[in-house]
Design an enzyme around this catalytic site. Structure first.
Site, short mmCIF file in Angstrom:
data_model
loop_
_atom_site.label_atom_id
_atom_site.label_comp_id
_atom_site.label_asym_id
_atom_site.label_seq_id
_atom_site.Cartn_x
_atom_site.Cartn_y
_atom_site.Cartn_z
N GLU A 277 0.97 -1.19 0.03
CA GLU A 277 0.07 -0.08 -0.11
C GLU A 277 0.85 1.26 0.00
O GLU A 277 1.92 1.26 0.65
CB GLU A 277 -0.92 0.03 1.15
CG GLU A 277 -1.92 -0.77 1.14
CD GLU A 277 -3.24 -0.53 2.21
OE1 GLU A 277 -3.95 -1.40 2.23
OE2 GLU A 277 -3.08 0.44 2.58
N CYS B 9 3.00 8.49 1.56
CA CYS B 9 3.29 7.67 2.62
C CYS B 9 3.82 6.18 1.96
O CYS B 9 2.97 5.44 1.29
CB CYS B 9 2.12 7.36 3.47
SG CYS B 9 2.45 6.41 4.95
N CYS C 83 4.59 -6.75 8.11
CA CYS C 83 5.43 -6.17 9.04
C CYS C 83 5.73 -7.20 10.20
O CYS C 83 4.66 -7.90 10.47
CB CYS C 83 4.91 -4.76 9.70
SG CYS C 83 6.01 -4.11 10.83
N CYS D 82 2.87 -4.90 16.25
CA CYS D 82 2.15 -4.03 17.31
C CYS D 82 0.57 -4.13 17.50
O CYS D 82 -0.14 -4.53 16.50
CB CYS D 82 2.47 -2.54 17.06
SG CYS D 82 4.41 -2.13 16.89
N CYS E 65 -1.88 -2.03 15.26
CA CYS E 65 -1.71 -1.70 13.83
C CYS E 65 -2.13 -2.87 13.03
O CYS E 65 -1.88 -3.93 13.26
CB CYS E 65 -0.19 -1.69 13.74
SG CYS E 65 0.44 -1.34 12.07
N GLY F 188 5.21 -1.77 7.35
CA GLY F 188 6.54 -2.10 7.66
C GLY F 188 7.47 -1.19 8.58
O GLY F 188 6.91 -0.28 8.90
N GLU F 189 8.78 -1.94 8.82
CA GLU F 189 9.53 -1.46 9.69
C GLU F 189 10.84 -0.77 9.15
O GLU F 189 11.70 -1.76 8.81
CB GLU F 189 9.91 -2.30 11.01
CG GLU F 189 11.06 -1.63 11.92
CD GLU F 189 10.68 -0.31 12.22
OE1 GLU F 189 9.89 0.24 12.85
OE2 GLU F 189 12.03 0.49 12.08
N SER G 222 9.94 6.95 10.06
CA SER G 222 9.20 6.61 11.42
C SER G 222 9.71 5.04 11.78
O SER G 222 9.65 4.17 10.66
CB SER G 222 7.70 6.67 11.14
OG SER G 222 7.10 6.16 12.44
N LEU H 287 6.82 6.02 20.01
CA LEU H 287 7.07 5.88 21.60
C LEU H 287 5.76 5.19 22.43
O LEU H 287 5.97 4.12 22.79
CB LEU H 287 7.40 7.07 22.23
CG LEU H 287 8.18 7.28 23.46
CD1 LEU H 287 9.50 6.72 23.04
CD2 LEU H 287 8.41 8.84 23.84
N CYS I 148 -3.04 6.03 9.29
CA CYS I 148 -2.09 5.43 10.03
C CYS I 148 -2.29 4.09 10.74
O CYS I 148 -3.24 4.21 11.23
CB CYS I 148 -1.39 6.16 11.20
SG CYS I 148 -0.49 7.71 10.53
#
Ligand code: SAH
Length: 356
Positions: free
Chosen positions: A107, A120, A127, A131, A134, A174-175, A204, A228, A346
């Site tokens: 995406e 974005c 991922c 989390c 998410c 993804g990270e 990010s 965070l 997000c």
């Protein structure tokens, strides 16, 4: 700014990379490549312009090149994706599902305002971080996104909007710090070849031990945003499984080192989940933790996903949380994500549109 160190990132990351696909190659690499094909050097600059500025999708479409040469090189790929699905939210945000060469889908989101067009970008298919709030992590991890696939996302949005992209946020699926081998050269290419300023790029991360320091060494001018989401270690571990292996104090120490090395302020992202991390005491604890830090806090009210039963706090609670931070002289903004109605906000990105 183009520095020698910056260029090394690209040249060292894949020294013997065959130039197929072409997207991601520097002007120098393209020039060498055309010469290897027996063409004059100036064709390198032409190729560069057609790939990065005109956004050509197939080598055969480069009409300034001799016909014979174009038809001889049928197996040369530019490296562009195919549009699988496109949806527009009422606020003008456009979500794209892009299909990659191996059939995988990622995406990408285009977010227009009067002055800006922000993309974005996804850096992984799925991922691995999982989390709790998410959607991306709920479908697991397939693979890293290649450098040309990162650049393609920006060109695809540019093409669809018929407008120059001004800003990039590495905040899609993804990270990014788990895929620095592709993300770093993609940043260089987006900067040097596509022409987007590093100061208009934000990366990010939820934080991977040691990787913020790695990033700091490259002295980029991009903004680092750190997810965070909690004011203490216990709470953070409840929300983010990987936090077990990365104590907050170590994460913050790396962030401090990043500020020192780059002279760039760090952004802290803090998702607001009603009754979980939105209490005034938690705001006070967060303020205490960030005191004296060159930073900015972005509060992101939770965007609902069906796999989790968190709630977005009421507006007055969001405001109250922000006020506590302000009173403690912490720079803070509340960021309502765009594209909520198209599942483009997000945390709502997932590869499958079928499950909607
Ligand atoms: N992996 C990176 C980048 C992707 S997510 C990271 O974790 O930072 C981009 C931002 O959206 C992160 O701050 C992430 O925590 C936040 N986010 C994830 N799910 C969300 C949700 N449901 N509502 C609001 N923000 C969310």
């Amino acid at each position: 700014m183009v520095t020698a160190a910056n260029n090394q990132i690209r040249e060292q990351s894949q020294p013997d990379r065959a130039l197929n696909p072409l997207l991601g190659a520097t002007l120098a690499e393209l020039t060498t490549w055309v010469q290897q094909q027996g063409q004059p050097a100036y064709r390198g600059r032409q190729l560069h312009e057609w790939i990065y500025q005109k956004g050509v999708r197939h080598f055969s479409e480069i009409s300034v090149f001799p016909k014979q040469w174009r038809s001889a090189l049928t197996d040369v790929e530019i490296g562009r994706s195919n549009l699988h699905h496109r949806s527009v939210a009422p606020d003008g945000t456009v979500k794209y599902l892009l299909q990659l060469a191996d059939g995988q889908i990622i995406e990408t989101v285009g977010i227009p305002t009067e002055k800006r067009l922000t993309v974005c970008v996804s850096t992984q298919v799925g991922c691995p971080m999982a989390c709790s709030f998410c959607a991306t992590g709920k479908e697991g991890f397939s693979r890293n996104v290649a450098r040309h696939e990162i650049i393609d996302q920006v060109l695809s949005v540019q093409e669809d909007f018929q407008r120059r992209v001004s800003h990039i946020v590495f905040m899609g699926m993804g990270e990014p710090l788990l895929n620095l081998d592709n993300v770093l050269p993609a940043i260089q290419s987006l900067n040097q070849d596509v022409g987007i300023g590093q100061r208009n790029m934000t990366l990010s991360t939820v934080g991977i031990p040691g990787r913020i320091l790695d990033l700091a060494q490259h002295q980029l001018q991009i903004t680092l945003a750190v997810s965070l989401h909690a004011s203490n270690q216990v709470l953070r571990e409840q929300l983010i499984p990987s936090a077990h292996r990365y104590p907050l104090k170590d994460l913050l120490a790396e962030c401090r080192a990043y500020v020192q090395a780059t002279s760039r302020r760090v952004t802290f992202e803090y998702i607001l989940l009603a009754g979980v991390n939105d209490l005034p005491e938690q705001a006070a604890e967060l303020a205490q933790m960030l005191r004296g830090f060159q930073s900015h806090v972005n509060l992101i009210p939770y965007n609902p996903i069906r796999e989790a039963d968190y709630q977005r706090p009421a507006s007055r609670r969001i405001q109250a949380f922000a006020n506590v931070l302000k009173q403690q002289q912490i720079a803070v903004s509340v960021r309502f994500s765009r594209g909520l109605e198209a599942d483009a906000a997000c945390g709502q990105l997932r590869a499958s549109k079928l499950r909607r």
